[in-house]
Design an enzyme around this catalytic site. Structure first.
Site, PDB file in Angstrom:
ATOM      1  N   PHE A  73      16.558   6.957  14.981  1.00  0.00           N
ATOM      2  CA  PHE A  73      16.438   8.374  14.833  1.00  0.00           C
ATOM      3  C   PHE A  73      16.228   8.765  13.638  1.00  0.00           C
ATOM      4  CE2 PHE A  73      17.646   9.969  19.086  1.00  0.00           C
ATOM      5  CZ  PHE A  73      17.431   8.815  19.667  1.00  0.00           C
ATOM      6  N   LYS A 121       3.488   4.464  17.806  1.00  0.00           N
ATOM      7  CA  LYS A 121       4.863   3.817  18.251  1.00  0.00           C
ATOM      8  C   LYS A 121       4.736   3.487  19.834  1.00  0.00           C
ATOM      9  CE  LYS A 121       6.541   3.390  14.390  1.00  0.00           C
ATOM     10  NZ  LYS A 121       6.432   1.705  13.771  1.00  0.00           N
ATOM     11  N   SER A 142       0.865  -1.280   0.077  1.00  0.00           N
ATOM     12  CA  SER A 142      -0.157   0.065   0.076  1.00  0.00           C
ATOM     13  C   SER A 142       0.812   1.299   0.170  1.00  0.00           C
ATOM     14  CB  SER A 142      -1.057  -0.006   1.244  1.00  0.00           C
ATOM     15  OG  SER A 142      -0.370   0.132   2.376  1.00  0.00           O
ATOM     16  N   SER A 178      10.691   4.518  17.521  1.00  0.00           N
ATOM     17  CA  SER A 178      11.305   5.644  16.948  1.00  0.00           C
ATOM     18  C   SER A 178      11.643   6.451  18.037  1.00  0.00           C
ATOM     19  CB  SER A 178      10.187   6.523  16.067  1.00  0.00           C
ATOM     20  OG  SER A 178      10.279   7.645  15.888  1.00  0.00           O
ATOM     21  N   TYR A 201       0.904   9.284  14.927  1.00  0.00           N
ATOM     22  CA  TYR A 201       2.078   8.467  14.512  1.00  0.00           C
ATOM     23  C   TYR A 201       2.879   8.096  15.668  1.00  0.00           C
ATOM     24  CZ  TYR A 201       6.670   7.280  13.004  1.00  0.00           C
ATOM     25  OH  TYR A 201       7.761   6.433  13.272  1.00  0.00           O
TER      26      TYR A 201
HETATM   27  C1  UD1 Z   1      10.004  12.304  12.065  1.00  0.00           C
HETATM   28  C2  UD1 Z   1       9.527  11.782  13.103  1.00  0.00           C
HETATM   29  C3  UD1 Z   1      10.314  10.353  13.241  1.00  0.00           C
HETATM   30  C4  UD1 Z   1       9.608   9.648  12.220  1.00  0.00           C
HETATM   31  C5  UD1 Z   1       9.910  10.238  10.771  1.00  0.00           C
HETATM   32  C6  UD1 Z   1       9.022   9.396   9.707  1.00  0.00           C
HETATM   33  C7  UD1 Z   1       9.211  13.020  15.250  1.00  0.00           C
HETATM   34  C8  UD1 Z   1       9.921  13.912  16.184  1.00  0.00           C
HETATM   35  N1  UD1 Z   1       9.942  12.479  14.261  1.00  0.00           N
HETATM   36  O1  UD1 Z   1      11.223  12.557  12.083  1.00  0.00           O
HETATM   37  O2  UD1 Z   1       9.796   9.759  14.487  1.00  0.00           O
HETATM   38  O3  UD1 Z   1      10.229   8.193  12.139  1.00  0.00           O
HETATM   39  O4  UD1 Z   1       9.340  11.582  10.966  1.00  0.00           O
HETATM   40  O5  UD1 Z   1       8.689  10.246   8.749  1.00  0.00           O
HETATM   41  O6  UD1 Z   1       8.030  12.870  15.001  1.00  0.00           O
HETATM   42  N2  UD1 Z   1      13.141  19.618   7.295  1.00  0.00           N
HETATM   43  C9  UD1 Z   1      12.819  20.794   6.500  1.00  0.00           C
HETATM   44  N3  UD1 Z   1      12.569  20.770   5.379  1.00  0.00           N
HETATM   45  C10 UD1 Z   1      11.889  19.760   4.813  1.00  0.00           C
HETATM   46  C11 UD1 Z   1      11.857  18.597   5.653  1.00  0.00           C
HETATM   47  C12 UD1 Z   1      12.310  18.383   6.891  1.00  0.00           C
HETATM   48  O7  UD1 Z   1      13.650  21.664   6.982  1.00  0.00           O
HETATM   49  O8  UD1 Z   1      11.424  19.610   3.753  1.00  0.00           O
HETATM   50  C13 UD1 Z   1      13.494  19.608   8.522  1.00  0.00           C
HETATM   51  C14 UD1 Z   1      12.550  19.322   9.783  1.00  0.00           C
HETATM   52  O9  UD1 Z   1      12.044  20.420  10.208  1.00  0.00           O
HETATM   53  C15 UD1 Z   1      13.366  18.327  10.774  1.00  0.00           C
HETATM   54  C16 UD1 Z   1      14.572  17.832   9.978  1.00  0.00           C
HETATM   55  O10 UD1 Z   1      14.498  18.395   8.825  1.00  0.00           O
HETATM   56  O11 UD1 Z   1      14.091  19.462  11.563  1.00  0.00           O
HETATM   57  C17 UD1 Z   1      14.058  16.384  10.028  1.00  0.00           C
HETATM   58  O12 UD1 Z   1      12.925  16.251   9.356  1.00  0.00           O
HETATM   59  P1  UD1 Z   1      12.258  14.986   8.807  1.00  0.00           P
HETATM   60  O13 UD1 Z   1      13.338  13.994   8.011  1.00  0.00           O
HETATM   61  O14 UD1 Z   1      10.712  15.190   8.328  1.00  0.00           O
HETATM   62  O15 UD1 Z   1      12.373  13.768  10.105  1.00  0.00           O
HETATM   63  P2  UD1 Z   1      11.720  14.047  11.721  1.00  0.00           P
HETATM   64  O16 UD1 Z   1      10.645  14.995  11.632  1.00  0.00           O
HETATM   65  O17 UD1 Z   1      12.881  14.299  12.417  1.00  0.00           O
END
Ligand code: UD1
Length: 346
Positions: A179, A155, A35, A126, A151
């Site tokens: 992480f 977990k 899916s 996670s 989500y």
């Molecule tokens: C989140 C979840 C994690 C989960 C993962 C799966 C939390 C705290 N963490 O990780 O448990 O397994 O998603 O999808 O809920 N960012 C940008 N621009 C973007 C995308 C991301 O600046 O276009 C930044 C975000 O603000 C963050 C970092 O990059 O600071 C990482 O983001 P991301 O890759 O989405 O992961 P998490 O949010 O850390």
């Protein structure tokens, strides 16, 4: 050869883990309803390992179909359970979808684990369970905070369910708290295939660099961190994958200290969003089109792992650094583009 059932075997971490298990002498079967993934990964696994893999296209919410897989494979020595929805934003808009999918599937699977006396079980958890931590790095004993999203709640509930399930001592469980898994297989045959516009940082970076997205946003540069952007612990998917093989071996060798041991899987290094972008630019030679945007609701400010337990008890060694993560993610994006162009030309 011990047979391991991997659920979500066509997904990002599941497919890399199957490669690692096969390379370490395990026999593997997969359950994936496709899916949120495609059978394309199975072909990739076979290409890398030269070994055949059977994927059962079964929805784990369907108990009878799940049970039938166990009836056909009465020799399953361990289960690694990846299959779950994982988009934080989507879960806020559709909480019931997340509770239904992520929890019913786990319940059905555990009923089968009990019925067929499967001794070992590894669960994808996670770092989201730690919420906005009071102190970093977080250890496995850091407090579990109120979940920031449905989500995250699934977990936490999954962990609680497993802790209760193991109380009778019939099954041993390891909870692996990931992480930020990123990167791709060094062959560029397997990698992450986000559905729709990528929510996670590294696919957003690579899709912008290749031109699929015009520009990307950095969510906030006014956090109390060294450059104002959020800090995360990015970890290569192959390192994550190998930790699962080590977790299964640890359980098989009876090294577990309880019926439900917990390990953080991160490098122990905090990296800001702007540092991640800079490393990508250095590794790819591409200057990224990005802008500073508003903070993203629900983002934690800074989190990274204390990984001493995984290193000392599982014998986990991290093989890939941030440069490797960015280099392999970029090679994978280039590979997808080449395949898409070849498909158009044919
Ligand atoms: C989140 C979840 C994690 C989960 C993962 C799966 C939390 C705290 N963490 O990780 O448990 O397994 O998603 O999808 O809920 N960012 C940008 N621009 C973007 C995308 C991301 O600046 O276009 C930044 C975000 O603000 C963050 C970092 O990059 O600071 C990482 O983001 P991301 O890759 O989405 O992961 P998490 O949010 O850390």
């Amino acid at each position: 050869m011990q047979k391991i059932l991997v659920t979500g075997g066509c997904g990002f971490i599941g497919s890399h883990t199957i490669v690692d298990l096969l390379n370490n002498g395990y026999d593997v079967i997969s359950i994936d309803d496709n899916s949120r993934s495609s059978n394309f990964s199975i072909a990739g696994i076979e290409q890398i390992t030269g070994k055949k893999i059977k994927n059962y296209k079964v929805d784990l919410k369907n108990f009878d179909e799940t049970q039938a897989v166990f009836q056909e494979n009465t020799d399953i020595a361990g289960v690694i359970h990846f299959a779950a929805y994982k988009a934080v934003g989507e879960s806020v808009g559709a909480p019931l979808l997340y509770f239904e999918n992520n929890l019913f599937s786990l319940i059905n699977l555990l009923k089968c684990v009990e019925e067929f006396s499967v001794p070992n079980f590894v669960f994808s958890s996670s770092c989201t369970v730690y919420g906005n931590p009071d102190a970093i790095p977080v250890t496995e004993l850091s407090p579990i905070k109120q979940a920031e999203s449905p989500y995250g709640a699934t977990k936490q509930m999954g962990e609680e369910m497993l802790q209760a399930f193991t109380k009778n001592g019939k099954c041993n469980v390891i909870l692996l708290r990931y992480f930020n898994p990123v990167g791709a297989h060094p062959t560029a045959i397997l990698g992450e295939l986000p559905i729709g516009r990528p929510q996670n940082l590294v696919p957003a970076i690579t899709q912008t660099a290749i031109g699929k997205l015009p520009k990307m946003k950095v969510f906030g540069n006014d956090y109390p961190t060294r450059d104002g952007s959020c800090v995360r612990d990015y970890i290569h998917v192959c390192d994550i994958a190998h930790a699962h093989t080590l977790a299964i071996q640890y359980l098989e060798q009876g090294k577990n200290e309880s019926h439900c041991d917990v390990f953080n899987l991160g490098t122990g290094l905090g990296v800001t969003v702007l540092e991640a972008i800079k490393t990508f630019e250095e590794q790819s030679g591409v200057s990224l089109n990005y802008e500073i945007a508003e903070r993203r609701p629900g983002d934690v400010i800074a989190i990274y792992a204390n990984n001493d337990a995984a290193v000392n008890k599982l014998g986990w060694k991290i093989e890939y650094d941030l440069k490797d993560m960015m280099r392999t993610a970029w090679a994978w994006e280039l590979k997808i583009k080449a395949q898409e162009e070849a498909a158009i030309n044919n």
